[in-house]
Motif scaffolding. Structure first.
Motif, mmCIF file in Angstrom:
data_model
loop_
_atom_site.group_PDB
_atom_site.id
_atom_site.type_symbol
_atom_site.label_atom_id
_atom_site.label_comp_id
_atom_site.label_asym_id
_atom_site.label_seq_id
_atom_site.Cartn_x
_atom_site.Cartn_y
_atom_site.Cartn_z
ATOM 1 N N ALA A 226 -3.719 25.750 46.812
ATOM 2 C CA ALA A 226 -2.983 25.993 45.568
ATOM 3 C C ALA A 226 -1.592 26.543 45.844
ATOM 4 O O ALA A 226 -0.621 26.156 45.194
ATOM 5 N N ASN A 227 -1.484 27.410 46.834
ATOM 6 C CA ASN A 227 -0.194 28.052 47.078
ATOM 7 C C ASN A 227 0.767 27.187 47.864
ATOM 8 O O ASN A 227 1.936 27.558 48.042
ATOM 9 N N SER A 232 6.479 30.184 43.510
ATOM 10 C CA SER A 232 6.690 31.594 43.193
ATOM 11 C C SER A 232 5.764 32.485 44.017
ATOM 12 O O SER A 232 4.551 32.262 44.064
ATOM 13 N N TYR A 233 6.335 33.483 44.662
ATOM 14 C CA TYR A 233 5.555 34.491 45.379
ATOM 15 C C TYR A 233 4.631 35.225 44.413
ATOM 16 O O TYR A 233 3.473 35.502 44.717
ATOM 17 N N ALA A 234 5.136 35.516 43.222
ATOM 18 C CA ALA A 234 4.338 36.228 42.226
ATOM 19 C C ALA A 234 3.112 35.403 41.816
ATOM 20 O O ALA A 234 2.012 35.939 41.652
ATOM 21 N N ALA A 235 3.284 34.079 41.657
ATOM 22 C CA ALA A 235 2.159 33.218 41.289
ATOM 23 C C ALA A 235 1.130 33.171 42.410
ATOM 24 O O ALA A 235 -0.075 33.165 42.163
ATOM 25 N N LEU A 237 0.531 35.574 44.575
ATOM 26 C CA LEU A 237 -0.171 36.859 44.550
ATOM 27 C C LEU A 237 -1.206 36.908 43.433
ATOM 28 O O LEU A 237 -2.308 37.432 43.621
ATOM 29 N N GLU A 238 -0.867 36.353 42.290
ATOM 30 C CA GLU A 238 -1.800 36.350 41.155
ATOM 31 C C GLU A 238 -3.083 35.605 41.517
ATOM 32 O O GLU A 238 -4.195 36.080 41.265
ATOM 33 N N LEU A 239 -2.928 34.421 42.150
ATOM 34 C CA LEU A 239 -4.100 33.653 42.546
ATOM 35 C C LEU A 239 -4.908 34.404 43.598
ATOM 36 O O LEU A 239 -6.136 34.455 43.539
ATOM 37 N N GLU A 240 -4.230 34.995 44.573
ATOM 38 C CA GLU A 240 -4.923 35.737 45.620
ATOM 39 C C GLU A 240 -5.683 36.929 45.047
ATOM 40 O O GLU A 240 -6.820 37.209 45.444
ATOM 41 N N ASN A 241 -5.051 37.633 44.112
ATOM 42 C CA ASN A 241 -5.687 38.809 43.520
ATOM 43 C C ASN A 241 -6.983 38.445 42.816
ATOM 44 O O ASN A 241 -7.997 39.158 42.926
#
Length: 271
Positions: A226-227, A232-235, A237-241
């Motif tokens: 997905a990444n 976006s780095y923020a996107a 991080l959201e998926l990882e979280n």
């Protein structure tokens, strides 16, 4: 032992050399495992069935005989001119669904490239998560030599991400042939191993993967795939979280902690 499927495929074999590991061997050695419309349909079906299979941990893809996969079967290619635009689009989309099915399997896919991987065969190798190659492996994207584009079955998207834009451009525009050493140098393959050690090396890697938590591996694959597609780095991080939060709720996470405290190997159950 052959894998149970709704219908036994005619263009490849499915075997289970280890618990949780499926070996998919393209099986048209007299044609260098060239692709046909039948192979596309059978790969799509097999991928769908494997993805639903409980206990599946790793899929290894290789070729029978001297080649990995020589691309589309030229005998079938003679029929292409008579298909018409929509008929050709149907065939192309069938091929794309087959390779997307392999790439999208929830478990890691290892390509054991035992010989030539050309055209669609190159695309199939690229669709795997990890590529091991024998010294006999050769890679070719000769689309421009026959009036076609290297924008085929995901090649133009995956290749630059593996070898970089400049090397991908050289490879695609010159229609050059890369041997195993060049493929390893550019990052097209993870590692080159002696010919008689290729499948044992793929199985050893599969066993390493199987020793880890199924959920952790599958969500790692989901995050990595997905990444690659977000900017976006923020996107990312959201998926990882979300993935990490889900995994802390599994019994495998608790088992890993208990095993660590007890000084023993964990026994993962995949839930």
């Amino acid at each position: 032992m052959s894998a149970p499927t709704a219908q036994t495929p005619t263009t490849f074999r499915l075997e289970r050399p280890r618990e949780g590991v499926v070996l998919l061997t393209l099986d048209r050695p007299e044609k260098y495992n060239a692709m046909t419309a039948t192979m596309f349909a059978e790969l799509e079906t097999a991928a769908r069935e494997l993805d639903r299979e409980e206990g599946l941990r790793v899929v290894i893809v290789t070729g029978a005989g001297k080649a990995f996969c020589a691309g589309y079967d030229l005998a079938d290619a003679e029929k292409l001119a008579g298909l018409g635009a929509l008929g050709m689009l149907d065939l192309q989309e069938s091929a794309a669904r087959a390779l997307t099915g392999i790439r999208s399997l929830r478990v890691p896919v290892i390509a054991a490239v035992n010989g030539a991987a050309a055209g669609g065969g190159l695309a199939l190798a690229l669709a795997a998560d990890i590529r091991l190659a024998s010294p006999r492996a050769k890679f070719n994207a000769a689309f421009v030599k026959i009036g076609l584009s290297a924008g085929d079955l995901g090649t133009s998207w995956l290749l630059p991400r593996l070898v970089g834009p400049a090397a991908a451009a050289e490879f695609a525009y010159t229609a050059g042939m890369w041997d195993a050493a060049r493929a390893e140098e550019t990052g097209l393959v993870n590692r080159v191993v002696p010919e008689d050690e290729l499948l044992p090396a793929a199985l050893a890697m599969a066993e390493q993967i199987c020793a880890n938590s199924p959920g952790g591996v599958q969500l790692s694959k989901r995050a990595l795939h997905a990444n690659m597609e977000v900017t976006s780095y923020a996107a990312a991080l959201e998926l990882e979280n979300r993935g990490q939060a889900l995994l802390t709720r599994t019994s495998d996470m608790s088992e890993a902690l208990e095993a660590f405290r007890a000084g023993r190997a964990p026994s993962f159950r995949g839930n």
